[in-house]
Write a protein that holds these residues in place. Structure first.
Motif, PDB file in Angstrom:
ATOM      1  N   ARG A 174     -20.355 -29.081   7.769  1.00  0.00           N
ATOM      2  CA  ARG A 174     -21.796 -29.183   7.983  1.00  0.00           C
ATOM      3  C   ARG A 174     -22.182 -28.351   9.192  1.00  0.00           C
ATOM      4  O   ARG A 174     -21.459 -28.309  10.182  1.00  0.00           O
ATOM      5  CB  ARG A 174     -22.209 -30.628   8.195  1.00  0.00           C
ATOM      6  N   LEU A 175     -23.321 -27.727   9.084  1.00  0.00           N
ATOM      7  CA  LEU A 175     -23.804 -26.849  10.143  1.00  0.00           C
ATOM      8  C   LEU A 175     -24.402 -27.681  11.271  1.00  0.00           C
ATOM      9  O   LEU A 175     -25.445 -28.311  11.097  1.00  0.00           O
ATOM     10  CB  LEU A 175     -24.852 -25.888   9.584  1.00  0.00           C
ATOM     11  N   TRP A 176     -23.734 -27.708  12.416  1.00  0.00           N
ATOM     12  CA  TRP A 176     -24.258 -28.448  13.565  1.00  0.00           C
ATOM     13  C   TRP A 176     -25.386 -27.683  14.218  1.00  0.00           C
ATOM     14  O   TRP A 176     -26.378 -28.254  14.634  1.00  0.00           O
ATOM     15  CB  TRP A 176     -23.146 -28.742  14.568  1.00  0.00           C
ATOM     16  N   ARG A 177     -25.218 -26.378  14.337  1.00  0.00           N
ATOM     17  CA  ARG A 177     -26.277 -25.520  14.874  1.00  0.00           C
ATOM     18  C   ARG A 177     -25.941 -24.079  14.532  1.00  0.00           C
ATOM     19  O   ARG A 177     -24.781 -23.734  14.294  1.00  0.00           O
ATOM     20  CB  ARG A 177     -26.431 -25.687  16.378  1.00  0.00           C
ATOM     21  N   LEU A 178     -26.962 -23.251  14.503  1.00  0.00           N
ATOM     22  CA  LEU A 178     -26.747 -21.829  14.270  1.00  0.00           C
ATOM     23  C   LEU A 178     -26.375 -21.145  15.576  1.00  0.00           C
ATOM     24  O   LEU A 178     -26.945 -21.477  16.629  1.00  0.00           O
ATOM     25  CB  LEU A 178     -28.012 -21.171  13.718  1.00  0.00           C
ATOM     26  N   VAL A 208     -21.562 -17.066  10.118  1.00  0.00           N
ATOM     27  CA  VAL A 208     -21.829 -18.414   9.613  1.00  0.00           C
ATOM     28  C   VAL A 208     -22.726 -18.342   8.381  1.00  0.00           C
ATOM     29  O   VAL A 208     -22.477 -19.019   7.378  1.00  0.00           O
ATOM     30  CB  VAL A 208     -22.444 -19.294  10.716  1.00  0.00           C
ATOM     31  N   LEU A 209     -23.747 -17.504   8.414  1.00  0.00           N
ATOM     32  CA  LEU A 209     -24.639 -17.375   7.264  1.00  0.00           C
ATOM     33  C   LEU A 209     -23.910 -16.849   6.036  1.00  0.00           C
ATOM     34  O   LEU A 209     -24.152 -17.309   4.917  1.00  0.00           O
ATOM     35  CB  LEU A 209     -25.827 -16.474   7.614  1.00  0.00           C
ATOM     36  N   ARG A 210     -23.019 -15.896   6.230  1.00  0.00           N
ATOM     37  CA  ARG A 210     -22.235 -15.390   5.089  1.00  0.00           C
ATOM     38  C   ARG A 210     -21.392 -16.514   4.479  1.00  0.00           C
ATOM     39  O   ARG A 210     -21.254 -16.608   3.272  1.00  0.00           O
ATOM     40  CB  ARG A 210     -21.350 -14.227   5.512  1.00  0.00           C
ATOM     41  N   HIS A 211     -20.860 -17.353   5.325  1.00  0.00           N
ATOM     42  CA  HIS A 211     -20.084 -18.492   4.836  1.00  0.00           C
ATOM     43  C   HIS A 211     -20.971 -19.436   4.021  1.00  0.00           C
ATOM     44  O   HIS A 211     -20.593 -19.872   2.933  1.00  0.00           O
ATOM     45  CB  HIS A 211     -19.436 -19.225   6.013  1.00  0.00           C
ATOM     46  N   GLU A 253     -27.436 -31.567   6.958  1.00  0.00           N
ATOM     47  CA  GLU A 253     -27.604 -32.992   7.269  1.00  0.00           C
ATOM     48  C   GLU A 253     -26.878 -33.363   8.554  1.00  0.00           C
ATOM     49  O   GLU A 253     -25.691 -33.107   8.718  1.00  0.00           O
ATOM     50  CB  GLU A 253     -27.078 -33.846   6.119  1.00  0.00           C
ATOM     51  N   GLY A 254     -27.614 -33.940   9.496  1.00  0.00           N
ATOM     52  CA  GLY A 254     -27.031 -34.373  10.760  1.00  0.00           C
ATOM     53  C   GLY A 254     -26.966 -33.302  11.826  1.00  0.00           C
ATOM     54  O   GLY A 254     -26.563 -33.577  12.954  1.00  0.00           O
ATOM     55  N   GLY A 255     -27.368 -32.072  11.489  1.00  0.00           N
ATOM     56  CA  GLY A 255     -27.302 -30.983  12.460  1.00  0.00           C
ATOM     57  C   GLY A 255     -28.648 -30.665  13.080  1.00  0.00           C
ATOM     58  O   GLY A 255     -29.659 -31.299  12.782  1.00  0.00           O
ATOM     59  N   GLU A 256     -28.654 -29.660  13.938  1.00  0.00           N
ATOM     60  CA  GLU A 256     -29.866 -29.258  14.643  1.00  0.00           C
ATOM     61  C   GLU A 256     -30.752 -28.335  13.811  1.00  0.00           C
ATOM     62  O   GLU A 256     -31.932 -28.184  14.115  1.00  0.00           O
ATOM     63  CB  GLU A 256     -29.505 -28.529  15.943  1.00  0.00           C
ATOM     64  N   THR A 257     -30.196 -27.692  12.797  1.00  0.00           N
ATOM     65  CA  THR A 257     -30.928 -26.714  11.997  1.00  0.00           C
ATOM     66  C   THR A 257     -31.364 -27.357  10.690  1.00  0.00           C
ATOM     67  O   THR A 257     -30.555 -27.967   9.997  1.00  0.00           O
ATOM     68  CB  THR A 257     -30.047 -25.486  11.704  1.00  0.00           C
ATOM     69  N   TYR A 300     -33.260 -17.798   7.158  1.00  0.00           N
ATOM     70  CA  TYR A 300     -32.253 -16.884   7.709  1.00  0.00           C
ATOM     71  C   TYR A 300     -31.452 -16.208   6.595  1.00  0.00           C
ATOM     72  O   TYR A 300     -31.156 -15.012   6.677  1.00  0.00           O
ATOM     73  CB  TYR A 300     -31.301 -17.620   8.644  1.00  0.00           C
ATOM     74  N   LEU A 301     -31.083 -16.945   5.572  1.00  0.00           N
ATOM     75  CA  LEU A 301     -30.326 -16.351   4.460  1.00  0.00           C
ATOM     76  C   LEU A 301     -31.126 -15.237   3.794  1.00  0.00           C
ATOM     77  O   LEU A 301     -30.567 -14.195   3.437  1.00  0.00           O
ATOM     78  CB  LEU A 301     -29.927 -17.420   3.443  1.00  0.00           C
ATOM     79  N   VAL A 302     -32.421 -15.435   3.653  1.00  0.00           N
ATOM     80  CA  VAL A 302     -33.281 -14.397   3.071  1.00  0.00           C
ATOM     81  C   VAL A 302     -33.452 -13.245   4.060  1.00  0.00           C
ATOM     82  O   VAL A 302     -33.326 -12.072   3.694  1.00  0.00           O
ATOM     83  CB  VAL A 302     -34.639 -14.991   2.646  1.00  0.00           C
ATOM     84  N   ASP A 303     -33.712 -13.572   5.324  1.00  0.00           N
ATOM     85  CA  ASP A 303     -33.906 -12.531   6.341  1.00  0.00           C
ATOM     86  C   ASP A 303     -32.678 -11.644   6.513  1.00  0.00           C
ATOM     87  O   ASP A 303     -32.799 -10.440   6.740  1.00  0.00           O
ATOM     88  CB  ASP A 303     -34.271 -13.148   7.690  1.00  0.00           C
ATOM     89  N   TYR A 304     -31.503 -12.241   6.404  1.00  0.00           N
ATOM     90  CA  TYR A 304     -30.259 -11.478   6.535  1.00  0.00           C
ATOM     91  C   TYR A 304     -29.846 -10.826   5.220  1.00  0.00           C
ATOM     92  O   TYR A 304     -28.778 -10.250   5.109  1.00  0.00           O
ATOM     93  CB  TYR A 304     -29.129 -12.384   7.048  1.00  0.00           C
TER      94      TYR A 304
END
Length: 96
Positions: A18-22, A32-35, A60-64, A72-76
């Motif tokens: 789970r993503l805690w923060r970007l 991280v985004l590629r992952h 879920e449960g993270g800052e983002t 971000y996925l679209v922007d990148y």
């Protein structure tokens, strides 16, 4: 093939999947985004609701929040979108 350095960077920000923060640095953020983009199969099209459901599981449960992550996925250019559909994009088809 994923390098050890990439694995370490991803695990730092996603220790339990789970993503805690970007990451604040763009290069690390891109790793991280590629992952995260690997949640989506190349050639498949997804509704916004399907993308949101997949990203909610990651954030879920993270800052983002999932909306920021989707943006971000679209922007990148890791996801493309048109007419309410999303698909994995960029250099994914070439396997790099």
């Amino acid at each position: 093939m994923v390098s050890d350095a990439t694995t370490v960077q991803v695990e730092r920000f996603m220790p339990d999947g789970r993503l805690w923060r970007l990451p604040s640095k763009a290069a690390k953020r891109e790793v991280v985004l590629r992952h995260v983009a690997e949640l989506f199969e190349p050639g498949e099209r997804y509704t916004e609701a399907q993308v949101d459901a997949a990203l909610l599981g990651v954030t879920e449960g993270g800052e983002t929040d999932h909306v920021t992550l989707r943006r971000y996925l679209v922007d990148y250019r890791l996801l493309d979108r048109e007419a309410g559909e999303y698909w994995r994009s960029g250099d994914w088809e070439s396997g790099t």
